[in-house]
Design a protein around this motif. Sequence first.
Motif, PDB file in Angstrom:
ATOM      1  N   ILE A   1      -6.949  -1.728 -47.644  1.00 41.84           N
ATOM      2  CA  ILE A   1      -8.144  -0.441 -47.130  1.00 41.84           C
ATOM      3  C   ILE A   1      -8.158   0.020 -45.384  1.00 41.84           C
ATOM      4  CG2 ILE A   1      -9.883   0.449 -47.883  1.00 41.84           C
ATOM      5  CD1 ILE A   1      -9.680  -1.136 -50.171  1.00 41.84           C
ATOM      6  N   GLY A   2      -8.317  -1.240 -45.019  1.00 41.30           N
ATOM      7  CA  GLY A   2      -8.072  -0.448 -43.195  1.00 41.30           C
ATOM      8  C   GLY A   2      -6.661  -0.078 -42.873  1.00 41.30           C
ATOM      9  N   CYS A   3      -5.477  -0.474 -43.497  1.00 41.46           N
ATOM     10  CA  CYS A   3      -4.069   0.143 -42.830  1.00 41.46           C
ATOM     11  C   CYS A   3      -4.886   1.905 -42.952  1.00 41.46           C
ATOM     12  CB  CYS A   3      -3.270  -0.783 -43.860  1.00 41.46           C
ATOM     13  SG  CYS A   3      -2.945  -2.044 -43.075  1.00 41.46           S
ATOM     14  N   GLY A   4      -5.263   2.079 -44.349  1.00 43.43           N
ATOM     15  CA  GLY A   4      -4.858   3.144 -44.460  1.00 43.43           C
ATOM     16  C   GLY A   4      -6.035   3.955 -43.794  1.00 43.43           C
ATOM     17  N   TRP A   5      -7.271   3.573 -43.141  1.00 38.38           N
ATOM     18  CA  TRP A   5      -8.218   3.956 -42.257  1.00 38.38           C
ATOM     19  C   TRP A   5      -8.240   4.095 -41.127  1.00 38.38           C
ATOM     20  CZ3 TRP A   5     -11.203   7.659 -45.066  1.00 38.38           C
ATOM     21  CH2 TRP A   5     -11.082   7.129 -45.878  1.00 38.38           C
ATOM     22  N   LEU A   6      -6.277   4.195 -40.436  1.00 39.26           N
ATOM     23  CA  LEU A   6      -6.824   4.322 -39.021  1.00 39.26           C
ATOM     24  C   LEU A   6      -6.177   5.009 -38.950  1.00 39.26           C
ATOM     25  CD1 LEU A   6      -3.886   1.079 -38.583  1.00 39.26           C
ATOM     26  CD2 LEU A   6      -6.083   0.530 -37.905  1.00 39.26           C
ATOM     27  N   LEU A   7      -6.194   6.050 -37.890  1.00 35.08           N
ATOM     28  CA  LEU A   7      -6.019   7.190 -36.929  1.00 35.08           C
ATOM     29  C   LEU A   7      -5.553   6.795 -35.681  1.00 35.08           C
ATOM     30  CD1 LEU A   7      -9.837   8.290 -37.862  1.00 35.08           C
ATOM     31  CD2 LEU A   7      -8.602   8.873 -39.272  1.00 35.08           C
ATOM     32  N   PRO A   8      -5.197   7.839 -35.374  1.00 31.97           N
ATOM     33  CA  PRO A   8      -3.940   8.423 -33.835  1.00 31.97           C
ATOM     34  C   PRO A   8      -5.043   7.965 -32.764  1.00 31.97           C
ATOM     35  CG  PRO A   8      -3.482  10.112 -35.676  1.00 31.97           C
ATOM     36  CD  PRO A   8      -5.114   9.200 -36.031  1.00 31.97           C
ATOM     37  N   SER A   9      -6.142   8.133 -33.013  1.00 29.83           N
ATOM     38  CA  SER A   9      -7.445   7.930 -32.065  1.00 29.83           C
ATOM     39  C   SER A   9      -8.139   6.466 -31.987  1.00 29.83           C
ATOM     40  CB  SER A   9      -8.779   8.968 -32.386  1.00 29.83           C
ATOM     41  OG  SER A   9      -9.093   8.434 -33.233  1.00 29.83           O
ATOM     42  N   THR A  10      -7.393   5.054 -32.917  1.00 29.30           N
ATOM     43  CA  THR A  10      -7.796   3.691 -33.217  1.00 29.30           C
ATOM     44  C   THR A  10      -7.135   3.257 -31.514  1.00 29.30           C
ATOM     45  OG1 THR A  10      -7.559   4.506 -35.288  1.00 29.30           O
ATOM     46  CG2 THR A  10      -7.543   2.483 -34.515  1.00 29.30           C
ATOM     47  N   ALA A  11      -8.488   2.893 -31.326  1.00 22.31           N
ATOM     48  CA  ALA A  11      -7.448   1.581 -30.423  1.00 22.31           C
ATOM     49  C   ALA A  11      -6.382   0.920 -30.834  1.00 22.31           C
ATOM     50  CB  ALA A  11      -8.337   0.737 -30.110  1.00 22.31           C
TER      51      ALA A  11
ATOM     52  N   LEU B   1      -2.964  13.137 -42.601  1.00 21.12           N
ATOM     53  CA  LEU B   1      -3.667  12.094 -43.065  1.00 21.12           C
ATOM     54  C   LEU B   1      -4.253  11.372 -43.408  1.00 21.12           C
ATOM     55  CD1 LEU B   1      -3.218   9.704 -39.965  1.00 21.12           C
ATOM     56  CD2 LEU B   1      -5.384  11.015 -39.308  1.00 21.12           C
ATOM     57  N   ARG B   2      -5.432  12.463 -44.484  1.00 23.92           N
ATOM     58  CA  ARG B   2      -6.559  11.828 -45.667  1.00 23.92           C
ATOM     59  C   ARG B   2      -5.150  11.440 -46.947  1.00 23.92           C
ATOM     60  NH1 ARG B   2     -11.150  16.281 -47.630  1.00 23.92           N
ATOM     61  NH2 ARG B   2     -11.261  16.037 -45.253  1.00 23.92           N
ATOM     62  N   ASP B   3      -4.218  12.259 -46.680  1.00 25.11           N
ATOM     63  CA  ASP B   3      -3.639  11.026 -47.989  1.00 25.11           C
ATOM     64  C   ASP B   3      -3.191  10.264 -48.361  1.00 25.11           C
ATOM     65  OD1 ASP B   3      -3.144  13.806 -48.773  1.00 25.11           O
ATOM     66  OD2 ASP B   3      -1.405  14.492 -48.079  1.00 25.11           O
ATOM     67  N   PHE B   4      -2.644   9.894 -46.990  1.00 27.34           N
ATOM     68  CA  PHE B   4      -1.920   8.533 -46.924  1.00 27.34           C
ATOM     69  C   PHE B   4      -3.538   7.640 -46.951  1.00 27.34           C
ATOM     70  CE2 PHE B   4       0.710  10.161 -44.449  1.00 27.34           C
ATOM     71  CZ  PHE B   4       1.920   9.732 -45.101  1.00 27.34           C
ATOM     72  N   HIS B   5      -4.542   7.893 -46.356  1.00 25.78           N
ATOM     73  CA  HIS B   5      -5.847   7.343 -46.686  1.00 25.78           C
ATOM     74  C   HIS B   5      -6.204   6.926 -47.843  1.00 25.78           C
ATOM     75  CE1 HIS B   5      -7.011   7.685 -42.881  1.00 25.78           C
ATOM     76  NE2 HIS B   5      -7.793   9.104 -43.117  1.00 25.78           N
ATOM     77  N   TRP B   6      -6.377   8.206 -48.888  1.00 27.37           N
ATOM     78  CA  TRP B   6      -6.460   7.178 -50.384  1.00 27.37           C
ATOM     79  C   TRP B   6      -5.067   6.954 -50.829  1.00 27.37           C
ATOM     80  CZ3 TRP B   6     -11.035   7.459 -51.651  1.00 27.37           C
ATOM     81  CH2 TRP B   6     -12.089   8.193 -51.149  1.00 27.37           C
ATOM     82  N   ALA B   7      -4.138   6.800 -50.384  1.00 28.54           N
ATOM     83  CA  ALA B   7      -2.526   5.884 -50.922  1.00 28.54           C
ATOM     84  C   ALA B   7      -3.534   4.300 -50.722  1.00 28.54           C
ATOM     85  CB  ALA B   7      -2.014   6.756 -50.222  1.00 28.54           C
ATOM     86  N   PHE B   8      -3.292   3.657 -49.131  1.00 24.64           N
ATOM     87  CA  PHE B   8      -3.851   2.743 -49.278  1.00 24.64           C
ATOM     88  C   PHE B   8      -5.413   2.012 -50.061  1.00 24.64           C
ATOM     89  CE2 PHE B   8      -1.583   3.480 -45.284  1.00 24.64           C
ATOM     90  CZ  PHE B   8      -0.647   2.427 -44.784  1.00 24.64           C
ATOM     91  N   VAL B   9      -5.832   3.090 -50.225  1.00 23.56           N
ATOM     92  CA  VAL B   9      -7.204   2.682 -50.781  1.00 23.56           C
ATOM     93  C   VAL B   9      -7.003   1.957 -52.692  1.00 23.56           C
ATOM     94  CG1 VAL B   9      -9.331   3.336 -52.479  1.00 23.56           C
ATOM     95  CG2 VAL B   9      -9.156   3.687 -49.658  1.00 23.56           C
ATOM     96  N   ALA B  10      -5.611   2.995 -53.236  1.00 22.61           N
ATOM     97  CA  ALA B  10      -5.382   2.398 -53.808  1.00 22.61           C
ATOM     98  C   ALA B  10      -4.821   1.448 -54.268  1.00 22.61           C
ATOM     99  CB  ALA B  10      -4.162   3.660 -54.423  1.00 22.61           C
ATOM    100  N   ALA B  11      -3.608   1.496 -53.443  1.00 26.51           N
ATOM    101  CA  ALA B  11      -2.897  -0.059 -53.370  1.00 26.51           C
ATOM    102  C   ALA B  11      -4.475  -1.123 -52.896  1.00 26.51           C
ATOM    103  CB  ALA B  11      -1.953  -0.232 -52.126  1.00 26.51           C
ATOM    104  N   GLY B  12      -5.347  -1.055 -51.828  1.00 26.93           N
ATOM    105  CA  GLY B  12      -6.490  -2.292 -51.916  1.00 26.93           C
ATOM    106  C   GLY B  12      -7.066  -2.880 -53.946  1.00 26.93           C
ATOM    107  N   LEU B  13      -6.739  -1.614 -53.938  1.00 24.19           N
ATOM    108  CA  LEU B  13      -7.951  -1.667 -56.133  1.00 24.19           C
ATOM    109  C   LEU B  13      -7.242  -2.786 -56.534  1.00 24.19           C
ATOM    110  CD1 LEU B  13      -9.936   1.685 -56.440  1.00 24.19           C
ATOM    111  CD2 LEU B  13     -11.054  -0.480 -55.026  1.00 24.19           C
ATOM    112  N   LEU B  14      -5.675  -2.302 -56.297  1.00 21.95           N
ATOM    113  CA  LEU B  14      -5.035  -3.057 -57.602  1.00 21.95           C
ATOM    114  C   LEU B  14      -4.662  -4.307 -56.895  1.00 21.95           C
ATOM    115  CD1 LEU B  14      -2.679  -2.734 -59.502  1.00 21.95           C
ATOM    116  CD2 LEU B  14      -1.218  -1.988 -57.642  1.00 21.95           C
ATOM    117  N   ILE B  15      -5.057  -4.844 -55.579  1.00 23.74           N
ATOM    118  CA  ILE B  15      -4.583  -6.006 -55.232  1.00 23.74           C
ATOM    119  C   ILE B  15      -6.233  -7.045 -55.752  1.00 23.74           C
ATOM    120  CG2 ILE B  15      -5.220  -7.646 -53.142  1.00 23.74           C
ATOM    121  CD1 ILE B  15      -3.385  -5.573 -51.821  1.00 23.74           C
ATOM    122  N   LEU B  16      -7.542  -5.462 -55.815  1.00 26.39           N
ATOM    123  CA  LEU B  16      -9.031  -6.642 -55.830  1.00 26.39           C
ATOM    124  C   LEU B  16      -8.649  -6.845 -57.151  1.00 26.39           C
ATOM    125  CD1 LEU B  16     -11.131  -4.496 -53.691  1.00 26.39           C
ATOM    126  CD2 LEU B  16     -10.891  -6.915 -53.350  1.00 26.39           C
ATOM    127  N   VAL B  17      -7.778  -6.350 -58.148  1.00 29.95           N
ATOM    128  CA  VAL B  17      -8.118  -6.222 -59.685  1.00 29.95           C
ATOM    129  C   VAL B  17      -7.454  -7.725 -60.712  1.00 29.95           C
ATOM    130  CG1 VAL B  17      -6.732  -5.369 -61.815  1.00 29.95           C
ATOM    131  CG2 VAL B  17      -7.523  -4.080 -60.340  1.00 29.95           C
TER     132      VAL B  17
END
Length: 477
Positions: free
Chosen positions: A350-360, A441-457
């Motif tokens: 999920i953290g990968c999906g919330w990276l931004l171009p401005s992220t260090a 960019l927002r599309d990628f945020h939610w795609a990574f969230v979906a992948a993370g939630l599947l792992i949590l299941v």
Amino acid sequence: MTIRNLGTGEAAVANAALPFIVAATFFMEYLDTTIIATALPQMARSFSVGPNEVSLGMTAYMLTLAVFIPISGWIADRFGSRTVFGGALIIFTVASVLCGFSAGIASFTAARVLQGIGGAMMVPVGRMIVVRNTDKSRLMQAISTITWPAILAPVVGPTLGGFITTYASWHWVFFLNVPFGILAFIAIAKCVPNQRDAIGRPLDLVGFLLSGAALICLLYGTELASHPGASFVYAAGFMLAGVLVGFVAVRHFRTVRNPLLDLTTLRVPTFAATVYWGSATRIGIEAVPYLSPLLFQIGFGLSPFHSGLLLLATASGNLGMKLFTTRILRSFGFRTVAIVNSAIAAAFVIGCGWLLPSTALGVMLVVLFVYGLARSLQFTTLATLAYADVDDDQKAAASTLWSVAQQMTIGMGIAFGALSLRIAASFNRTEYGVESSLFALRDFHWAFVAAGLLILVAIVGYARLARDAGNAIAARR
């Protein structure tokens, strides 16, 4: 089983070398699967077609694997493991050369089908050889050795492919397999035993046809659903057909005397957990190598080569964890590691999906590195736990079923990532405007969230394991 005669010392050396030989062939196959994606645009220009038409070769390869993997165990038992393993390597290498010399989309697709037949025999039979010839005291280390190609290749592939296509040509993506194939074949001829089933089970032809039809429909449907222009209804029809035929296939396997896939192995709790819940984990994790390059190239505007360089942080995590995997499993146990590491993997996916171009840059590298650590540990944990309680006479059947599940999750992981991205884009499209780029960019945020939630299941399934699950294979009290 009939095994060629070796001296005691020679047999010991050969058995010790088996995991490394099999790992080399696995790396060759997995690298080929991941590296080709970066060459698609150049291949499309060479063939004078669109990139989507070239991707037909990738689809043909994936579907061929789905058809022939279930029958790989039976062929190895009938003709001998060394004969089939070496023959599959030759087919795969020759098909790679034919792919490199392809002059059009038709010849390329035909070569990929041939390559898929070789890959379908090579990977499952190689895993079966290692599992059959390794004592439980050394099985954890052996499985750890043969799993590193699946962990490393998806990360190294895009970088290497970008370099080759930028500074050479797409043909060398396939010619790269030739030296690997020659060296691996020499090692197979020298070290691999030629084991076969003395009983000679008859071929379950009905099971072969049912399993092939089910896997083709399911994989094709999930891949079709991920294409931006495809109809959801059409794709859902294929997936539904795959589920229905799969249900008929399962009933067949449970009633026939000599089934192509022996489902009695699923009565072993540890093996069942790695097949069922492990598949959910692998689908979520396998979505990341698909989503990450797109995030960096489309969302951040980086070149393919520079996005590949960022992903080397994940490769470093993958390799670095290999030094500590056995120690961690012996210290904490399979159940605890599977639960805790799933949570860590989900958080950093999920953290990968919330990276931004401005992220260090340092923050990006840490997130990708920790994801690589978690990916490596989870894959090795599942691959080792799968065989912890499987009896020797069931190892071949378990290896074939595990290979089917693993191949399904690789294809479905990519499709899941693409489908999640498409769904996110469809919900956000009104905000971006119809004429704007398909993915933002927002599309990628939610795609990574979906992948993370599947792992949590999958944590639900791991929590049901016995606290001492896998202790025997981990030499743990």
